[in-house]
Design an enzyme around this catalytic site. Structure first.
Site, PDB file in Angstrom:
ATOM      1  N   LYS A 105      35.527  44.814  37.282  1.00  0.00           N
ATOM      2  CA  LYS A 105      35.026  46.171  37.196  1.00  0.00           C
ATOM      3  C   LYS A 105      33.670  46.212  36.476  1.00  0.00           C
ATOM      4  CE  LYS A 105      39.039  46.755  39.121  1.00  0.00           C
ATOM      5  NZ  LYS A 105      40.250  47.061  38.381  1.00  0.00           N
ATOM      6  N   ASP A 126      44.343  46.806  27.387  1.00  0.00           N
ATOM      7  CA  ASP A 126      43.577  46.690  28.632  1.00  0.00           C
ATOM      8  C   ASP A 126      42.325  47.543  28.448  1.00  0.00           C
ATOM      9  OD1 ASP A 126      42.468  46.987  31.159  1.00  0.00           O
ATOM     10  OD2 ASP A 126      44.400  47.005  32.198  1.00  0.00           O
ATOM     11  N   ARG A 134      40.679  22.543  35.991  1.00  0.00           N
ATOM     12  CA  ARG A 134      41.678  23.581  35.699  1.00  0.00           C
ATOM     13  C   ARG A 134      41.702  23.842  34.194  1.00  0.00           C
ATOM     14  NH1 ARG A 134      46.513  21.917  35.229  1.00  0.00           N
ATOM     15  NH2 ARG A 134      46.536  20.743  37.175  1.00  0.00           N
TER      16      ARG A 134
HETATM   17  C1  LIG Z   1      41.579  46.544  38.365  1.00  0.00           C
HETATM   18  C2  LIG Z   1      42.382  46.664  37.138  1.00  0.00           C
HETATM   19  C3  LIG Z   1      43.318  45.681  36.759  1.00  0.00           C
HETATM   20  C4  LIG Z   1      43.615  44.474  37.624  1.00  0.00           C
HETATM   21  O1  LIG Z   1      42.530  43.634  37.728  1.00  0.00           O
HETATM   22  P1  LIG Z   1      42.181  42.742  39.029  1.00  0.00           P
HETATM   23  O2  LIG Z   1      40.904  42.091  38.646  1.00  0.00           O
HETATM   24  O3  LIG Z   1      42.076  43.675  40.190  1.00  0.00           O
HETATM   25  O4  LIG Z   1      43.312  41.773  39.193  1.00  0.00           O
HETATM   26  C5  LIG Z   1      43.995  45.862  35.562  1.00  0.00           C
HETATM   27  N1  LIG Z   1      43.779  46.944  34.783  1.00  0.00           N
HETATM   28  C6  LIG Z   1      42.908  47.912  35.124  1.00  0.00           C
HETATM   29  C7  LIG Z   1      42.724  49.076  34.220  1.00  0.00           C
HETATM   30  C8  LIG Z   1      42.185  47.816  36.305  1.00  0.00           C
HETATM   31  O5  LIG Z   1      41.334  48.789  36.642  1.00  0.00           O
END
Ligand SMILES: *Cc1c(COP(=O)(O)O)cnc(C)c1O
Length: 379
Positions: free
Chosen positions: A195, A170, A46
């Site tokens: 992504k 983000d 962890r």
């Molecule tokens: C998919 C996504 C998230 C969340 O991520 P997960 O891996 O699905 O938990 C956060 N911000 C953006 C812009 C995303 O496209």
């Protein structure tokens, strides 16, 4: 070292015991100690795992940061950032943002007394208006989902720095290949590694990168205490995916440019949201802040109805109807009924998410086939 070299090599060394060129999948929960406390830097998975460590270091390098942390999902990473704060603290966030981020802020952390303000961040004055002595974080998402607004990271960061407020970005839509928020003064970069970074639609993972040691230690402490860690097999898959990130991103950008220009010629299409067009409101900023315009496009139909949008998204064959983005395969989505369904119609329409809005994640297939697929579906 330049980007493509870092993508392939950063954080990774041949395995010292065997010479294996690829970082092994250290599928282990614990590590042998010769005597209590006498170990090789790893105690329990962890807290530390060598496969994960290689990926943490690789991501830190790609984002021009010092410290990387990977998580079981993008939401696990966002959860960790939000846990830096205590009741009474305030966060200013983009209003046009990933639905899951809106949900964790309003449905989870508001319950614990953290206050969130959602503002349109293309207007810096709107951010300034919400700042007070309790403001601890400005949360930026750029380009935004699904409207592809671009927010000036440098301007927001200098405003925040003067007031001792953290800035987190983000960076999922851009990927580190197109944009490095730390270079513009951000404190934390967040990714849904699921992504573009993973890139093959086979892993769910998140990441944070920062430069400040104290901040890193706080984030690592929260992660180790709360447990949102990725498994070593997933870390291996992402290390493998990242080795082609620069090549994939180049093709995503090239293909998206062709598709965006094609959509402009189609008489069923109304508005197109893609930062590469000169008439995009933040086109100049995109050129300054990003290295290219990315693989995401949103557009609306002249027949602005859910029925019309549904016909298009269910007729494409190569653009598969699914949530998510950033994989090698092209995806198509209908935000009003999929990712943004939980937002009331009136609210979502304020930010541009109208009934006929369609979002494309343009993959790296042959672009002629992609264009033909859209052409057929739009008929
Ligand atoms: C998919 C996504 C998230 C969340 O991520 P997960 O891996 O699905 O938990 C956060 N911000 C953006 C812009 C995303 O496209």
């Amino acid at each position: 070292m330049k980007f493509g070299t870092k993508a392939i090599h950063a954080g990774q060394h041949p395995d010292p015991t065997t010479g294996a060129i690829m970082t092994p999948i250290y599928q282990t929960s614990t590590y042998v100690q010769a005597s209590p406390g006498d170990h090789k830097g790893y105690e329990y998975s962890r807290t530390q795992n060598p496969t994960r460590q290689a990926l943490d270091n690789n991501l830190a390098a790609l984002e021009n940061g010092t410290y990387g942390l990977t998580f079981s999902s993008g939401m696990g990473a966002i959860d960790t950032v939000a846990k830096l704060f205590k009741p009474g603290d305030e966060v200013i966030s983009t209003n046009d943002l990933y639905g899951g981020t809106y949900r964790i802020f309003t449905k989870i952390f508001e319950k614990y007394g953290v206050k969130f303000h959602f503002v349109g961040m293309t207007d810096i004055a709107a951010i300034e208006e919400k700042i007070n002595s309790n403001t601890k974080l400005i949360w930026i998402e750029t380009p935004t989902n699904p409207m592809l607004n671009v927010i000036d990271i440098e301007k927001v960061s200098s405003l925040a720095k003067a007031k001792d407020i953290l800035v987190a970005v983000d960076n999922t839509f851009a990927s580190p290949y197109l944009q490095n928020p730390i270079d513009f003064g951000a404190d934390i970069v967040m990714h849904s590694v699921t992504k573009f970074l993973g890139g093959h639609s086979d892993v769910v993972m998140g990441a944070l990168v920062c430069n400040d040691e104290k901040l890193y230690e706080e984030l690592a402490f929260i992660q180790n205490s709360c447990g949102a860690i990725p498994g070593p097999q997933d870390c291996f898959l992402v290390l493998r995916g990242i080795k082609t990130l620069h090549i994939r991103m180049q093709r995503h950008c090239e293909n998206a440019a062709v598709i965006a220009k094609y959509l402009k010629t189609n008489d069923k299409v109304d508005k197109i949201y893609w930062p590469g067009f000169e008439d995009h409101p933040q086109h100049e900023l995109s050129k300054k802040q990003m290295r290219d315009f990315g693989g995401m496009i949103s557009f609306t139909l002249k027949d602005n109805t859910t029925a019309a949008a549904n016909r298009v998204v269910s007729r494409t064959k190569l653009f598969t109807l699914a949530e998510s983005l950033g994989g090698v395969e092209s995806l198509i989505g209908h935000p009003a009924s999929m990712t943004h369904a939980s937002i009331p119609k009136e609210e979502r329409e304020k930010t541009g998410v109208v009934d006929s809005l369609i979002r494309l994640s343009v993959g790296i297939e042959d672009v002629d086939d992609l264009q033909a697929d859209l052409e057929e579906a739009l008929k």
